[in-house]
Design an enzyme around this catalytic site. Structure first.
Site, PDB file in Angstrom:
ATOM      1  N   ASP A 139    -105.741  66.883 -25.976  1.00  0.00           N
ATOM      2  CA  ASP A 139    -105.047  65.932 -26.837  1.00  0.00           C
ATOM      3  C   ASP A 139    -105.880  65.301 -27.956  1.00  0.00           C
ATOM      4  O   ASP A 139    -105.377  65.097 -29.053  1.00  0.00           O
ATOM      5  CB  ASP A 139    -104.431  64.824 -25.968  1.00  0.00           C
ATOM      6  CG  ASP A 139    -103.460  63.940 -26.735  1.00  0.00           C
ATOM      7  OD1 ASP A 139    -102.765  64.457 -27.620  1.00  0.00           O
ATOM      8  OD2 ASP A 139    -103.396  62.743 -26.448  1.00  0.00           O
ATOM      9  N   CYS A 193     -83.453  77.435 -26.968  1.00  0.00           N
ATOM     10  CA  CYS A 193     -82.633  76.255 -27.255  1.00  0.00           C
ATOM     11  C   CYS A 193     -81.188  76.635 -27.566  1.00  0.00           C
ATOM     12  O   CYS A 193     -80.270  75.852 -27.301  1.00  0.00           O
ATOM     13  CB  CYS A 193     -83.212  75.470 -28.441  1.00  0.00           C
ATOM     14  SG  CYS A 193     -84.726  74.566 -28.062  1.00  0.00           S
ATOM     15  N   CYS A 196     -77.739  74.379 -28.598  1.00  0.00           N
ATOM     16  CA  CYS A 196     -77.843  73.005 -28.073  1.00  0.00           C
ATOM     17  C   CYS A 196     -78.527  72.092 -29.089  1.00  0.00           C
ATOM     18  O   CYS A 196     -79.557  72.442 -29.659  1.00  0.00           O
ATOM     19  CB  CYS A 196     -78.624  73.012 -26.767  1.00  0.00           C
ATOM     20  SG  CYS A 196     -78.875  71.362 -26.057  1.00  0.00           S
ATOM     21  N   CYS A 199     -80.996  66.943 -27.966  1.00  0.00           N
ATOM     22  CA  CYS A 199     -82.156  66.111 -28.315  1.00  0.00           C
ATOM     23  C   CYS A 199     -81.985  65.474 -29.685  1.00  0.00           C
ATOM     24  O   CYS A 199     -82.382  64.322 -29.911  1.00  0.00           O
ATOM     25  CB  CYS A 199     -83.443  66.912 -28.253  1.00  0.00           C
ATOM     26  SG  CYS A 199     -83.526  68.343 -29.361  1.00  0.00           S
ATOM     27  N   CYS A 203     -81.596  60.934 -30.304  1.00  0.00           N
ATOM     28  CA  CYS A 203     -82.633  60.110 -30.935  1.00  0.00           C
ATOM     29  C   CYS A 203     -82.050  58.808 -31.486  1.00  0.00           C
ATOM     30  O   CYS A 203     -81.169  58.836 -32.344  1.00  0.00           O
ATOM     31  CB  CYS A 203     -83.325  60.884 -32.051  1.00  0.00           C
ATOM     32  SG  CYS A 203     -84.653  59.934 -32.837  1.00  0.00           S
ATOM     33  N   CYS A 219     -89.972  57.762 -35.490  1.00  0.00           N
ATOM     34  CA  CYS A 219     -90.000  58.038 -34.046  1.00  0.00           C
ATOM     35  C   CYS A 219     -90.472  56.811 -33.270  1.00  0.00           C
ATOM     36  O   CYS A 219     -91.507  56.211 -33.593  1.00  0.00           O
ATOM     37  CB  CYS A 219     -90.930  59.223 -33.785  1.00  0.00           C
ATOM     38  SG  CYS A 219     -91.181  59.598 -32.039  1.00  0.00           S
ATOM     39  N   CYS A 253     -82.715  67.064 -22.376  1.00  0.00           N
ATOM     40  CA  CYS A 253     -82.837  68.515 -22.482  1.00  0.00           C
ATOM     41  C   CYS A 253     -82.273  69.199 -21.234  1.00  0.00           C
ATOM     42  O   CYS A 253     -82.692  68.905 -20.109  1.00  0.00           O
ATOM     43  CB  CYS A 253     -84.299  68.912 -22.655  1.00  0.00           C
ATOM     44  SG  CYS A 253     -84.557  70.708 -22.764  1.00  0.00           S
TER      45      CYS A 253
END
Length: 356
Positions: A139, A193, A196, A199, A203, A219, A253
């Site tokens: 990360d 995906c 679909c 998601c 949001c 975000c 999801c």
């Protein structure tokens, strides 16, 4: 010429022993479009205040740009599949919602420890000292984890831009091992995906200008974690009671129905005090109390001021007038962002309870 496939099989077995539920291998040049996509995203300003993404964009663009000797990338995933619905606190506005990934032990420490153990095994046991060089990343380095994980076949980048796995849904911490070994690559992950758009619709702040594209500036995860200044007024009500991150786009999801809780690493089991903390308690934290409460947690890195800023915004959204008492002392706080958030929150609560 690739190394013996038997060694790759042993590597994957060892990875499983160390707690990784997903492992795949890609050649160092397996994600050739990632760098150009990153540069376009940065050029649009969609990264917001995350200037560290700009400063090392050249190294981030490709594994060989960071380390010219790398031949293969080993992508690994560790599950943090939640035991309860991440959206369960949506109707409890006086309780704080903390993203699932941050409710347990710090993934940086847990994943890196396992990566280092696997890397040592790779060098010292499989091929002998000096036969291979390795570098491990979790990360914090200029590494494109998600495109590389897709190239290595452990999932695909979904329309929310995060990795999705057929076996573990949206709940994987990623780690990478770069090595000078020439390992046989796995087949890349294929996008599943379909049509679909759950998601995208989930949001709260419309942070997806298009499928597969995130505008971080909108975000909630970015706003509550990465953004250092006052949270823009236009997003404050949409934040609700989320004080650290947001799981909404991940939680909806459909692939999560295949995620097996038994595969989750126990180090990421939620700490009781972080599952549904009371906003009133969090608003009272000073720096010492913050450090004590979030010791060993990834939350610690944002510091007390951002956390209390976030909690004040959540309090303003709670419609709970009793929280005015906890907010009032923050009007004199040393932090500008805390004072600003507390002032806004009190005004919001008074507007909904003008006679109280």
């Amino acid at each position: 010429m690739h190394e013996d496939k038997a060694l790759t099989r042993l590597l994957k077995q060892k990875a499983a022993e160390l707690g990784f539920v997903a492992v795949g291998i890609a050649s160092a040049d397996a994600a050739p479009l990632a760098g150009a996509r990153l540069r376009n995203w940065l050029a649009a300003g969609a990264h917001g205040d995350m200037v560290w993404m700009e400063s090392r964009v050249g190294q981030r663009a490709a594994p060989t740009a960071l380390w010219p000797d790398v031949r293969s990338v080993i992508a690994l995933g560790m599950s943090y599949a939640p035991a309860v619905d991440p959206l369960a606190l949506a109707d409890q506005p006086s309780r704080a919602r903390i993203s699932v990934y941050a409710q347990g032990g710090d993934y940086h420490d847990v994943v890196k420890r396992a990566l280092k153990a696997l890397a040592r095994w790779l060098v010292d046991q499989a091929w002998g000292p000096g036969a291979a060089d390795v570098k491990v990343f979790v990360d914090t380095a200029p590494v494109m984890e998600k495109p590389l994980a897709e190239a290595a076949g452990i999932g695909w980048q979904g329309k929310h831009s995060n990795l999705v796995s057929r076996q573990d849904g949206s709940w994987l911490f990623l780690g990478m091992i770069y090595t000078t070994l020439d390992l046989a690559p796995d087949s890349p992950g294929g996008d599943a995906c379909g049509s679909c758009d759950a998601c995208q619709r989930a949001c709260p702040t419309d942070a997806f200008p298009a499928p597969y594209t995130l505008d971080a500036r909108r975000c909630i995860s970015y706003l509550t974690i990465e953004h250092a200044g006052p949270i823009p007024t236009e997003f404050r009500r949409a934040i609700g009671n989320r004080i650290y991150g947001c799981d909404d786009c991940l939680a909806v999801c459909p692939w999560n129905k295949f995620a097996d809780l038994a595969r989750a690493n126990r180090a990421f089991l939620p700490r009781a005090e972080l599952v549904a903390p009371a906003l009133a308690d969090l608003l009272a934290l000073d720096d010492s109390g913050f450090r004590q409460m979030f010791s060993g947690s990834p939350i610690k890195r944002i510091g007390r001021n951002r956390m209390v800023r976030n909690c004040a915004i959540a309090a303003g959204n709670s419609r709970d007038p009793t929280l005015i008492r906890a907010l009032t002392p923050l009007l004199e706080d040393e932090s500008d962002i805390v004072r600003d958030a507390a002032d806004w929150a009190i005004a919001e609560l008074i507007s909904h309870h003008p006679g109280d």
